[in-house]
Design a protein around this motif. Structure first.
Motif, mmCIF file in Angstrom:
data_model
loop_
_atom_site.group_PDB
_atom_site.id
_atom_site.type_symbol
_atom_site.label_atom_id
_atom_site.label_comp_id
_atom_site.label_asym_id
_atom_site.label_seq_id
_atom_site.Cartn_x
_atom_site.Cartn_y
_atom_site.Cartn_z
ATOM 1 N N UNK A 1 0.941 -1.997 0.025
ATOM 2 C CA UNK A 1 -0.149 -0.046 -0.087
ATOM 3 C C UNK A 1 0.442 1.124 0.112
ATOM 4 N N UNK A 2 0.919 2.293 -0.828
ATOM 5 C CA UNK A 2 1.246 3.793 -0.924
ATOM 6 C C UNK A 2 0.481 4.514 -1.561
ATOM 7 N N UNK A 3 0.600 5.199 -0.499
ATOM 8 C CA UNK A 3 -0.354 6.741 -0.369
ATOM 9 C C UNK A 3 0.622 7.606 -1.471
ATOM 10 N N UNK A 4 -0.317 8.705 -2.370
ATOM 11 C CA UNK A 4 0.395 10.332 -2.201
ATOM 12 C C UNK A 4 -0.007 11.105 -1.629
ATOM 13 N N UNK A 5 0.375 12.065 -1.503
ATOM 14 C CA UNK A 5 -0.331 13.080 -1.547
ATOM 15 C C UNK A 5 0.343 14.542 -1.271
ATOM 16 N N UNK A 6 -0.137 14.526 -2.551
ATOM 17 C CA UNK A 6 0.402 16.250 -3.238
ATOM 18 C C UNK A 6 -0.981 16.997 -3.506
ATOM 19 N N UNK A 7 -0.977 18.409 -3.805
ATOM 20 C CA UNK A 7 -2.127 19.283 -4.156
ATOM 21 C C UNK A 7 -1.826 19.232 -5.732
ATOM 22 N N UNK A 8 -0.586 18.830 -6.493
ATOM 23 C CA UNK A 8 -1.025 19.509 -7.674
ATOM 24 C C UNK A 8 -1.119 17.542 -8.336
ATOM 25 N N UNK A 9 -2.905 17.267 -9.163
ATOM 26 C CA UNK A 9 -2.898 16.108 -10.144
ATOM 27 C C UNK A 9 -1.892 15.482 -10.246
ATOM 28 N N UNK A 10 -1.436 16.446 -11.159
ATOM 29 C CA UNK A 10 -0.438 15.225 -12.734
ATOM 30 C C UNK A 10 0.992 15.220 -11.359
ATOM 31 N N UNK A 11 1.307 16.157 -10.695
ATOM 32 C CA UNK A 11 2.184 15.412 -9.594
ATOM 33 C C UNK A 11 2.269 14.042 -9.352
ATOM 34 N N UNK A 12 0.194 13.765 -9.378
ATOM 35 C CA UNK A 12 0.482 12.496 -8.414
ATOM 36 C C UNK A 12 0.242 11.497 -9.573
ATOM 37 N N UNK A 13 -0.177 12.025 -10.142
ATOM 38 C CA UNK A 13 0.238 10.638 -11.414
ATOM 39 C C UNK A 13 1.266 10.289 -11.887
ATOM 40 N N UNK A 14 1.909 11.486 -12.027
ATOM 41 C CA UNK A 14 3.812 11.138 -12.101
ATOM 42 C C UNK A 14 4.354 10.558 -11.063
ATOM 43 N N UNK A 15 3.996 10.365 -10.445
ATOM 44 C CA UNK A 15 4.833 9.679 -9.060
ATOM 45 C C UNK A 15 4.218 8.688 -9.373
#
Length: 244
Positions: free
Chosen positions: A2-16
């Motif tokens: 399980x991995x959480x990605x916390x970022x206020x920019x959608x494009x950054x979350x998608x990239x990660x």
């Protein structure tokens, strides 16, 4: 995993998510891991859904509105010491704060320009999780039991009886010490410090003359004949662990 990605920019979350998925695909011969991602736009929404042990890895953007990634990491560190925190940021001014919450990575944006650092952080997290899952099946009078190596403090033999000392109990196991010896020593956290004594170096507090002092306060002897190599192996393991 399980991995959480916390970022206020959608494009950054998608990239990660894309880069992390590519990482695990590249490492599939080393780590049999299927990543399961959950995305959060704010630190507040993440904390509302967070519980200790829920995530093995948390990717955190440091600069977010209201609650920052550092604040989120401090909350995580209070309840879950085993969670692997990886920061993303546009500035290195908070790097010391990252160390204070035991973050395993501090990746500068744009992330695509810093892939070696990204992969290094994930290498550490994946190898750590692999070590946490490793263990051995032993036979006792009550049947077979699977023991995680992380819970084994040391193994010794008195007379012809082999004992495994866990963090919360001691087990008498069937079989000869010499049969267990190569199995434990194949894992680099274990060290034969004395004849018929194998110690998990994660539980060593410090060497003291001819003994290892464990974090529990217990003492285990160091072989005088092999003292130099035993201490060298312990120091090598300690340095590598701190540098991971």
């Amino acid at each position: 995993m399980k991995i959480a990605i916390v970022d206020d920019l959608k494009k950054e979350r998608t990239l990660v998510q894309k880069l992390a998925s590519q990482y695990f695909d590249d490492r599939k011969t080393l780590y049999d891991v299927a990543p399961d991602f959950e995305e959060y736009e704010t630190g507040e929404s993440f904390l509302e859904n967070y519980s200790p042990g829920k995530y093995e890895i948390v990717f955190l953007d440091i600069y977010m509105d209201k609650i920052t990634g550092i604040d989120v990491a401090k909350r995580i560190a209070t309840f879950d010491k085993d969670c692997n925190i990886i920061f993303f940021t546009t500035s290195d001014e908070h790097q010391l704060d990252g160390y204070s919450v035991h973050a395993i990575g501090y990746i500068m944006k744009p992330i695509s320009d810093h892939l070696p650092a990204f992969y290094t952080a994930l290498d550490y997290a994946a190898s750590k999780l692999l070590m946490d899952q490793a263990g051995i099946t032993v036979t006792t009078d009550c049947g077979e039991i699977y023991l995680h190596y992380r819970n084994i403090v040391y193994i010794d033999c008195i007379g012809r009886t082999t004992y495994i000392h866990l963090t919360d109990m001691n087990l008498t196991v069937l079989g000869k010490f010499k049969d267990y010896q190569p199995i434990f020593l194949a894992d680099n956290r274990f060290l034969e410090c004395y004849r018929n004594i194998i110690i998990n170096m994660d539980y060593i507090d410090r060497p003291d003359n001819d003994d290892f002092i464990l974090k529990s306060g217990e003492k285990l002897p160091i072989s005088r004949r092999k003292k130099a190599i035993v201490l060298e192996n312990h120091m090598t393991y300690f340095v590598k662990k701190r540098g991971m």
